[in-house]
Design a protein around this motif. Sequence first.
Motif, PDB file in Angstrom:
ATOM      1  N   VAL A 176       8.659   2.140   3.521  1.00  0.00           N
ATOM      2  CA  VAL A 176       9.755   2.586   2.661  1.00  0.00           C
ATOM      3  C   VAL A 176       9.479   4.031   2.258  1.00  0.00           C
ATOM      4  O   VAL A 176       8.401   4.341   1.755  1.00  0.00           O
ATOM      5  N   MET A 177      10.457   4.906   2.530  1.00  0.00           N
ATOM      6  CA  MET A 177      10.278   6.329   2.220  1.00  0.00           C
ATOM      7  C   MET A 177      11.456   6.838   1.397  1.00  0.00           C
ATOM      8  O   MET A 177      12.595   6.392   1.585  1.00  0.00           O
ATOM      9  N   PRO A 178      11.205   7.781   0.494  1.00  0.00           N
ATOM     10  CA  PRO A 178      12.332   8.418  -0.189  1.00  0.00           C
ATOM     11  C   PRO A 178      13.216   9.126   0.829  1.00  0.00           C
ATOM     12  O   PRO A 178      12.718   9.703   1.799  1.00  0.00           O
TER      13      PRO A 178
ATOM     14  N   LEU B 203      14.153  14.187  -4.060  1.00  0.00           N
ATOM     15  CA  LEU B 203      12.881  14.805  -4.404  1.00  0.00           C
ATOM     16  C   LEU B 203      11.766  13.769  -4.337  1.00  0.00           C
ATOM     17  O   LEU B 203      11.969  12.605  -4.648  1.00  0.00           O
ATOM     18  N   ASP B 204      10.587  14.220  -3.955  1.00  0.00           N
ATOM     19  CA  ASP B 204       9.452  13.329  -3.807  1.00  0.00           C
ATOM     20  C   ASP B 204       8.291  13.914  -4.608  1.00  0.00           C
ATOM     21  O   ASP B 204       7.426  14.598  -4.066  1.00  0.00           O
ATOM     22  N   PRO B 205       8.263  13.686  -5.922  1.00  0.00           N
ATOM     23  CA  PRO B 205       7.235  14.337  -6.755  1.00  0.00           C
ATOM     24  C   PRO B 205       5.816  13.927  -6.391  1.00  0.00           C
ATOM     25  O   PRO B 205       4.897  14.743  -6.496  1.00  0.00           O
TER      26      PRO B 205
ATOM     27  N   GLY C 261       5.474   7.376   0.540  1.00  0.00           N
ATOM     28  CA  GLY C 261       6.296   6.196   0.363  1.00  0.00           C
ATOM     29  C   GLY C 261       5.431   4.965   0.207  1.00  0.00           C
ATOM     30  O   GLY C 261       4.267   5.068  -0.160  1.00  0.00           O
ATOM     31  N   LYS C 262       6.030   3.835   0.496  1.00  0.00           N
ATOM     32  CA  LYS C 262       5.335   2.566   0.330  1.00  0.00           C
ATOM     33  C   LYS C 262       5.176   1.883   1.675  1.00  0.00           C
ATOM     34  O   LYS C 262       5.971   2.077   2.585  1.00  0.00           O
TER      35      LYS C 262
ATOM     36  N   GLY D  29       0.830  -1.191   0.000  1.00  0.00           N
ATOM     37  CA  GLY D  29       0.000   0.000   0.000  1.00  0.00           C
ATOM     38  C   GLY D  29       0.864   1.240   0.000  1.00  0.00           C
ATOM     39  O   GLY D  29       2.040   1.192  -0.360  1.00  0.00           O
ATOM     40  N   LYS D  30       0.268   2.336   0.418  1.00  0.00           N
ATOM     41  CA  LYS D  30       0.963   3.622   0.419  1.00  0.00           C
ATOM     42  C   LYS D  30       1.141   4.120   1.845  1.00  0.00           C
ATOM     43  O   LYS D  30       0.339   3.835   2.728  1.00  0.00           O
TER      44      LYS D  30
END
Lengths: 79, 79
Positions: free
Chosen positions: B8-10, B15-17, B40-41, A40-41
């Motif tokens: 999971v995160m950038p 950059l996180d568009p 993120g996921k 998921g997100k």
Amino acid sequence: MARVVVDVMPKQEILDPQGQAVAGALPRLGFEGVASIRQGKHFELEVDDSVDDATLERIAETLLANSVIEDWSIRREQS
Amino acid sequence: MARVVVDVMPKQEILDPQGQAVAGALPRLGFEGVASIRQGKHFELEVDDSVDDATLERIAETLLANSVIEDWSIRREQS
């Protein structure tokens, strides 16, 4: 400022092709013992203290999740 | 069986568009007070009790996250 985390997941009865792809790749990579995996997100928000829980719920419902096919959870983190 | 959550995160310097798109949409929808948002996921795994933390770390690093641009956290949830 408060940190808020919103997790959005496909509903249980909805197919999750991303999760299935990951689950299928695990044995090929030599990882055993994972029975299921769903993807998921994950959103991390920095919000003013003026933003109340009802507003966060509306943000999640209207913008972060598709309420037809996804469930979501909202939690405030200790800062 | 144990339930494991991997987020999971950038990385902060990446950059996180997706997050920026959501952050830009909020004022247009009438939501004020959100200073930043990153996307993120979120993975939910059901794993056998035989799967230890080192294995979970390898699964996250090799399959769930791109370690060049993403950070991840692993936690076991109460079942």
